[in-house]
Design an enzyme around this catalytic site. Structure first.
Site, PDB file in Angstrom:
ATOM      1  N   ILE A   1       0.852  -1.197  -0.057  1.00  0.00           N
ATOM      2  CA  ILE A   1       0.044   0.102  -0.096  1.00  0.00           C
ATOM      3  C   ILE A   1       0.759   1.307   0.154  1.00  0.00           C
ATOM      4  O   ILE A   1       0.965   1.895   1.053  1.00  0.00           O
ATOM      5  CB  ILE A   1      -1.036  -0.220   1.286  1.00  0.00           C
ATOM      6  N   PRO A   2       1.579   1.515  -1.217  1.00  0.00           N
ATOM      7  CA  PRO A   2       2.422   2.893  -1.372  1.00  0.00           C
ATOM      8  C   PRO A   2       1.382   3.896  -0.945  1.00  0.00           C
ATOM      9  O   PRO A   2       0.217   3.975  -1.528  1.00  0.00           O
ATOM     10  CB  PRO A   2       3.143   2.554  -2.344  1.00  0.00           C
ATOM     11  N   HIS A   3       2.018   4.861  -0.439  1.00  0.00           N
ATOM     12  CA  HIS A   3       1.097   6.310  -0.296  1.00  0.00           C
ATOM     13  C   HIS A   3       1.977   7.447   0.236  1.00  0.00           C
ATOM     14  O   HIS A   3       3.141   7.446   0.310  1.00  0.00           O
ATOM     15  CB  HIS A   3       0.131   6.020   1.092  1.00  0.00           C
ATOM     16  N   GLY A   4       1.307   8.521  -0.196  1.00  0.00           N
ATOM     17  CA  GLY A   4       2.012   9.810   0.115  1.00  0.00           C
ATOM     18  C   GLY A   4       0.979  11.018  -0.075  1.00  0.00           C
ATOM     19  O   GLY A   4      -0.187  10.888  -0.439  1.00  0.00           O
TER      20      GLY A   4
END
Length: 154
Positions: free
Chosen positions: A64-67
């Site tokens: 779950i890559p996020h930014g």
């Protein structure tokens, strides 16, 4: 918070081909840019910077890559089911084949965390994950992500 509020069918890539974590993040950034209007490079750099803090590979083949990005108007997701799993430096050292990229406005605070929590909860559902892995249809994946909402809300 429903995943259907975060992701549209056009943001689902049901049979993505990527050879590495970096290529995967580039392809996700490309789709996110097309949906959000934010420059692809900005998305990619933000996600890469977050990955340097520690892998967002949460285990069981899921990441779950996020930014948070200035200019993003509302929390937005992009989902990919990979044709072939890639090494993602996940917590359990298993390759990743399901990825939910999450972009949030700079000031999204608690909503960003709620969205991450919601995604993690849905992707912990073994039946849903098995069905997602078994389909190449974006609409079917979207329906599965949405369906899980109802069963978890009950």
């Amino acid at each position: 918070m429903d995943l259907t509020d975060l992701i549209d069918v056009k943001a689902i890539m049901p049979a993505l081909k990527a050879n590495s974590k970096k290529q995967l993040l580039q392809l996700l950034s490309e789709r996110a840019a097309a949906i959000s209007g934010i420059p692809e490079r900005e998305i990619f750099e933000t996600i890469l910077q977050r990955e340097r803090l520690g892998s967002t590979g949460v285990g069981n083949g899921i990441a779950i890559p996020h930014g948070k990005i200035v200019g993003v108007r509302h929390i937005t997701g992009v989902f990919a089911r990979l044709e072939t799993p890639v090494d993602f430096d996940a917590l359990d050292d298993q390759p990743v084949d399901l990825v939910f990229l999450l972009l949030a406005p700079e000031g999204a605070g608690a909503d960003h965390l709620k969205a991450l929590s919601r995604i993690a909860r849905v992707l912990r559902d073994g039946d849903t994950v098995a069905k997602i892995r078994g389909t190449h249809d974006a609409a079917a994946i979207h329906a599965l992500l949405s369906e899980t909402q109802a069963s978890h809300a009950a």
